[in-house]
Design a protein around this motif. Structure first.
Motif, PDB file in Angstrom:
ATOM      1  N   MET A   1       0.834  -1.196   0.000  1.00 49.91           N
ATOM      2  CA  MET A   1       0.000   0.000   0.000  1.00 49.91           C
ATOM      3  C   MET A   1       0.873   1.252   0.000  1.00 49.91           C
ATOM      4  SD  MET A   1      -3.113  -0.921   2.606  1.00 49.91           S
ATOM      5  CE  MET A   1      -4.136  -2.349   2.300  1.00 49.91           C
ATOM      6  N   SER A   2       0.361   2.313  -0.597  1.00 52.83           N
ATOM      7  CA  SER A   2       1.131   3.541  -0.688  1.00 52.83           C
ATOM      8  C   SER A   2       1.269   4.190   0.683  1.00 52.83           C
ATOM      9  CB  SER A   2       0.459   4.515  -1.655  1.00 52.83           C
ATOM     10  OG  SER A   2      -0.769   4.968  -1.121  1.00 52.83           O
ATOM     11  N   THR A   3       2.324   4.983   0.821  1.00 57.85           N
ATOM     12  CA  THR A   3       2.544   5.708   2.071  1.00 57.85           C
ATOM     13  C   THR A   3       1.394   6.664   2.352  1.00 57.85           C
ATOM     14  OG1 THR A   3       4.941   5.597   1.708  1.00 57.85           O
ATOM     15  CG2 THR A   3       4.131   7.244   3.280  1.00 57.85           C
ATOM     16  N   GLU A   4       0.879   7.297   1.274  1.00 65.68           N
ATOM     17  CA  GLU A   4      -0.212   8.262   1.445  1.00 65.68           C
ATOM     18  C   GLU A   4      -1.463   7.584   1.998  1.00 65.68           C
ATOM     19  OE1 GLU A   4       1.541   7.827  -1.256  1.00 65.68           O
ATOM     20  OE2 GLU A   4       2.641   9.694  -1.575  1.00 65.68           O
ATOM     21  N   PHE A   5      -1.786   6.395   1.448  1.00 59.67           N
ATOM     22  CA  PHE A   5      -2.981   5.703   1.929  1.00 59.67           C
ATOM     23  C   PHE A   5      -2.795   5.234   3.363  1.00 59.67           C
ATOM     24  CE2 PHE A   5      -5.438   1.910   2.836  1.00 59.67           C
ATOM     25  CZ  PHE A   5      -6.724   2.370   2.556  1.00 59.67           C
ATOM     26  N   LEU A   6      -1.653   4.653   3.662  1.00 63.36           N
ATOM     27  CA  LEU A   6      -1.417   4.161   5.017  1.00 63.36           C
ATOM     28  C   LEU A   6      -1.501   5.287   6.039  1.00 63.36           C
ATOM     29  CD1 LEU A   6       1.475   1.618   4.398  1.00 63.36           C
ATOM     30  CD2 LEU A   6      -0.876   1.089   5.065  1.00 63.36           C
ATOM     31  N   LYS A   7      -1.057   6.483   5.648  1.00 64.95           N
ATOM     32  CA  LYS A   7      -1.095   7.617   6.558  1.00 64.95           C
ATOM     33  C   LYS A   7      -2.529   7.961   6.946  1.00 64.95           C
ATOM     34  CE  LYS A   7       0.282  12.478   6.960  1.00 64.95           C
ATOM     35  NZ  LYS A   7       0.954  13.618   6.272  1.00 64.95           N
ATOM     36  N   GLN A 177     -11.784  11.376   6.434  1.00 71.20           N
ATOM     37  CA  GLN A 177     -10.620  11.349   5.559  1.00 71.20           C
ATOM     38  C   GLN A 177     -11.041  11.077   4.116  1.00 71.20           C
ATOM     39  OE1 GLN A 177      -7.457  11.815   6.438  1.00 71.20           O
ATOM     40  NE2 GLN A 177      -7.352  11.463   8.648  1.00 71.20           N
ATOM     41  N   LEU A 178     -10.388  11.774   3.203  1.00 67.09           N
ATOM     42  CA  LEU A 178     -10.556  11.499   1.779  1.00 67.09           C
ATOM     43  C   LEU A 178      -9.418  10.597   1.340  1.00 67.09           C
ATOM     44  CD1 LEU A 178     -12.402  12.373  -0.635  1.00 67.09           C
ATOM     45  CD2 LEU A 178     -10.640  14.060  -1.189  1.00 67.09           C
ATOM     46  N   VAL A 179      -9.760   9.454   0.746  1.00 69.14           N
ATOM     47  CA  VAL A 179      -8.715   8.544   0.254  1.00 69.14           C
ATOM     48  C   VAL A 179      -7.920   9.260  -0.831  1.00 69.14           C
ATOM     49  CG1 VAL A 179      -8.277   6.367  -0.944  1.00 69.14           C
ATOM     50  CG2 VAL A 179     -10.049   6.493   0.819  1.00 69.14           C
ATOM     51  N   PRO A 180      -6.616   9.332  -0.714  1.00 71.47           N
ATOM     52  CA  PRO A 180      -5.826  10.070  -1.693  1.00 71.47           C
ATOM     53  C   PRO A 180      -5.784   9.348  -3.040  1.00 71.47           C
ATOM     54  CG  PRO A 180      -4.395   8.957  -0.126  1.00 71.47           C
ATOM     55  CD  PRO A 180      -5.794   8.779   0.374  1.00 71.47           C
ATOM     56  N   GLY A 181      -5.722  10.140  -4.110  1.00 68.47           N
ATOM     57  CA  GLY A 181      -5.591   9.570  -5.446  1.00 68.47           C
ATOM     58  C   GLY A 181      -6.893   9.509  -6.197  1.00 68.47           C
ATOM     59  N   GLN A 182      -6.778   9.516  -7.529  1.00 63.24           N
ATOM     60  CA  GLN A 182      -7.948   9.472  -8.393  1.00 63.24           C
ATOM     61  C   GLN A 182      -7.964   8.260  -9.310  1.00 63.24           C
ATOM     62  OE1 GLN A 182      -9.220  13.325 -10.122  1.00 63.24           O
ATOM     63  NE2 GLN A 182      -7.339  14.175  -9.243  1.00 63.24           N
ATOM     64  N   LYS A 188      -8.425   0.116  -4.997  1.00 62.16           N
ATOM     65  CA  LYS A 188      -7.940  -1.212  -4.619  1.00 62.16           C
ATOM     66  C   LYS A 188      -7.311  -1.186  -3.228  1.00 62.16           C
ATOM     67  CE  LYS A 188      -7.121  -3.052  -9.265  1.00 62.16           C
ATOM     68  NZ  LYS A 188      -6.104  -3.546 -10.227  1.00 62.16           N
ATOM     69  N   GLU A 189      -6.592  -0.119  -2.927  1.00 61.31           N
ATOM     70  CA  GLU A 189      -5.975  -0.027  -1.597  1.00 61.31           C
ATOM     71  C   GLU A 189      -7.047  -0.048  -0.507  1.00 61.31           C
ATOM     72  OE1 GLU A 189      -1.796   2.317  -1.908  1.00 61.31           O
ATOM     73  OE2 GLU A 189      -3.593   3.561  -2.192  1.00 61.31           O
ATOM     74  N   LEU A 190      -8.121   0.679  -0.727  1.00 57.15           N
ATOM     75  CA  LEU A 190      -9.202   0.703   0.257  1.00 57.15           C
ATOM     76  C   LEU A 190      -9.856  -0.666   0.371  1.00 57.15           C
ATOM     77  CD1 LEU A 190     -10.926   2.311   2.219  1.00 57.15           C
ATOM     78  CD2 LEU A 190     -12.293   3.113   0.284  1.00 57.15           C
ATOM     79  N   MET A 191     -10.054  -1.342  -0.756  1.00 55.39           N
ATOM     80  CA  MET A 191     -10.703  -2.652  -0.741  1.00 55.39           C
ATOM     81  C   MET A 191      -9.846  -3.722  -0.071  1.00 55.39           C
ATOM     82  SD  MET A 191     -12.819  -3.030  -4.328  1.00 55.39           S
ATOM     83  CE  MET A 191     -11.387  -2.912  -5.410  1.00 55.39           C
ATOM     84  N   ARG A 192      -8.555  -3.497  -0.005  1.00 52.65           N
ATOM     85  CA  ARG A 192      -7.645  -4.516   0.534  1.00 52.65           C
ATOM     86  C   ARG A 192      -7.048  -4.121   1.878  1.00 52.65           C
ATOM     87  NH1 ARG A 192      -5.058  -5.732  -5.477  1.00 52.65           N
ATOM     88  NH2 ARG A 192      -6.999  -6.585  -6.326  1.00 52.65           N
TER      89      ARG A 192
END
Length: 423
Positions: A1-7, A177-182, A188-192
């Protein structure tokens, strides 16, 4: 997972733990502060939304979908009012679902508690951003919001306003929180994010919902596609049936509780169908009808796919049926289990329809448009669930909670001989 999402996911997790034990008063205060901030900063929200609308038009997006996307100051005010309505609702957290004193003297209670971190994946309706946040905060949950890229500017502005408003309250700003990225990668990061996100709720069309259900490792509450039906029974009042059908289809065709098919009993078809076709035509609705409907006027020949389609447009499928049972069979075959209605003066027919149709909501002599959290008195809804586990129909505050068992004793010990009380 990306650093931005994990944050943002870890921040939401920490905020959920801080939010869960808060009593009602600070949560309600935070919601009212949030609502006031939305109104005060409506101009910048509308400005951000205008960029989304302009981009959608440039991409050739249908006007019905742009209507879902568009915000103006009156719509922002309505969204803020919905937040205030949520603040006025009873807090489900701490409610005792059931309880008793066991024969051994233990006091047992099942109590509502927040779920934790709720992820929402939804399409181009920025009002969902605020509705979801308000309901999650009121029920003690943090929320990770992943709206569609078509509403990214609008959602970014709305979340920024909400976070900044919450900074002046006891509710942690990181709870929204808004999930980062478009891109789809962020979805997929949110789903997993199993272990970081407790439950995922998709809101949108069939392809989005199916994708989340099939690919997510996070538990999913499946919200439903709205392939809703209006069945006009042999004993219906014709004029009433026309009015209900017209409202169900044309009042706001882009929403999930709009009717997508009407069925009419053959015994009343001569009286009803010509009136219905005329009224629908005047409202700009295109009818996709079977051969028996076509006898009464000009329609587009219906295909199998028409009966399976959630149009979200000024289109409707139609068919003549030989009985109430045939109508129910049609609904079972093609419906989505969202909302189905019967128009009839016969109590017997109404009771039988209600008993046989297995949908989240069944309407008798009323428009399908009432299947809505606000209309049911729940406040803004998180979605309309068509599944049968945990939550079904409009999902309000209680559906955003889980439960835990609390038992209290006086030194109770379990032994092979039974219960003893220490001391």
């Amino acid at each position: 997972m990306s650093t931005e999402f994990l944050k943002v996911a870890h921040a939401a997790r920490e905020a959920a733990a801080e939010l869960a034990p808060l009593p009602r008063a600070p949560k309600d205060h935070a919601l009212r502060v949030l609502a006031d901030a939305l109104v005060a900063r409506a101009a910048e929200i509308v400005e951000a939304n205008a960029r989304d609308v302009e981009r959608a038009r440039a991409q050739g997006t249908a006007e019905t979908m742009i209507d879902r996307l568009r915000l103006d100051e009156s719509r922002v005010a309505a969204i803020a009012d919905a937040v205030r309505q949520v603040a006025d609702l009873p807090d489900p957290v701490g409610e005792v679902v059931r309880g008793s004193t066991l024969p051994n003297g233990l006091e047992l209670r099942q109590v509502r508690v927040p779920i934790g971190v709720i992820g929402i994946i939804y399409e181009g309706r920025p009002n969902v951003t605020v509705d979801a946040a308000a309901l999650c905060l009121k029920s003690g949950n943090a929320v990770l919001l992943r709206g569609s890229s078509s509403a990214y500017a609008s959602n970014t502005a709305l979340v920024q306003v909400m976070q900044e408003a919450l900074q002046a309250t006891e509710v942690p700003a990181e709870a929204v929180q808004l999930v980062p990225g478009q891109t789809r990668d962020s979805v997929k990061e949110l789903m997993r994010a199993r272990g970081l996100v407790d439950v995922l709720i998709p809101r949108g069309g069939a392809s989005l919902i199916n994708s989340v259900v099939e690919e997510s490792t996070v538990p999913v509450i499946e919200t439903g596609v709205g392939n809703c039906h209006v069945y006009v029974d042999a004993e219906a009042d014709v004029e009433l049936a026309v009015q209900i059908l017209l409202n169900a289809k044309a009042q706001r065709p882009s929403v999930c509780n709009a009717a997508e098919t009407f069925l009419v009993h053959e015994e009343i078809a001569d009286a009803f169908v010509p009136r219905a076709l005329e009224a629908l035509r005047e409202a700009g609705v295109t009818v996709h009808g079977d051969e028996r409907i076509a006898r009464y006027g000009e329609v587009v020949p219906a295909t199998e796919d028409d009966y399976l389609t959630e149009y979200v447009s000024l289109d409707i499928a139609a068919a003549v049926v030989g009985s109430l049972e045939e109508a129910v069979t049609h609904i079972r075959r093609y419906g989505s289990g969202h909302t189905d209605a019967i128009v009839t003066r016969s109590q017997r027919a109404a009771r039988r329809f209600v008993a046989l149709v297995d949908s989240a909501a069944v309407a008798v002599n009323a428009s399908t448009r009432f299947t809505d959290g606000g209309e049911f008195g729940f406040g803004a809804e998180i979605g309309i669930s068509t599944q049968k586990l945990h939550a079904r129909g409009p999902m309000g505050l209680p559906e955003l909670t889980s439960t835990k068992w609390i038992y209290t004793g006086e030194g109770h010990l379990r032994t092979s001989e039974g219960t003893v009380v220490a001391g």
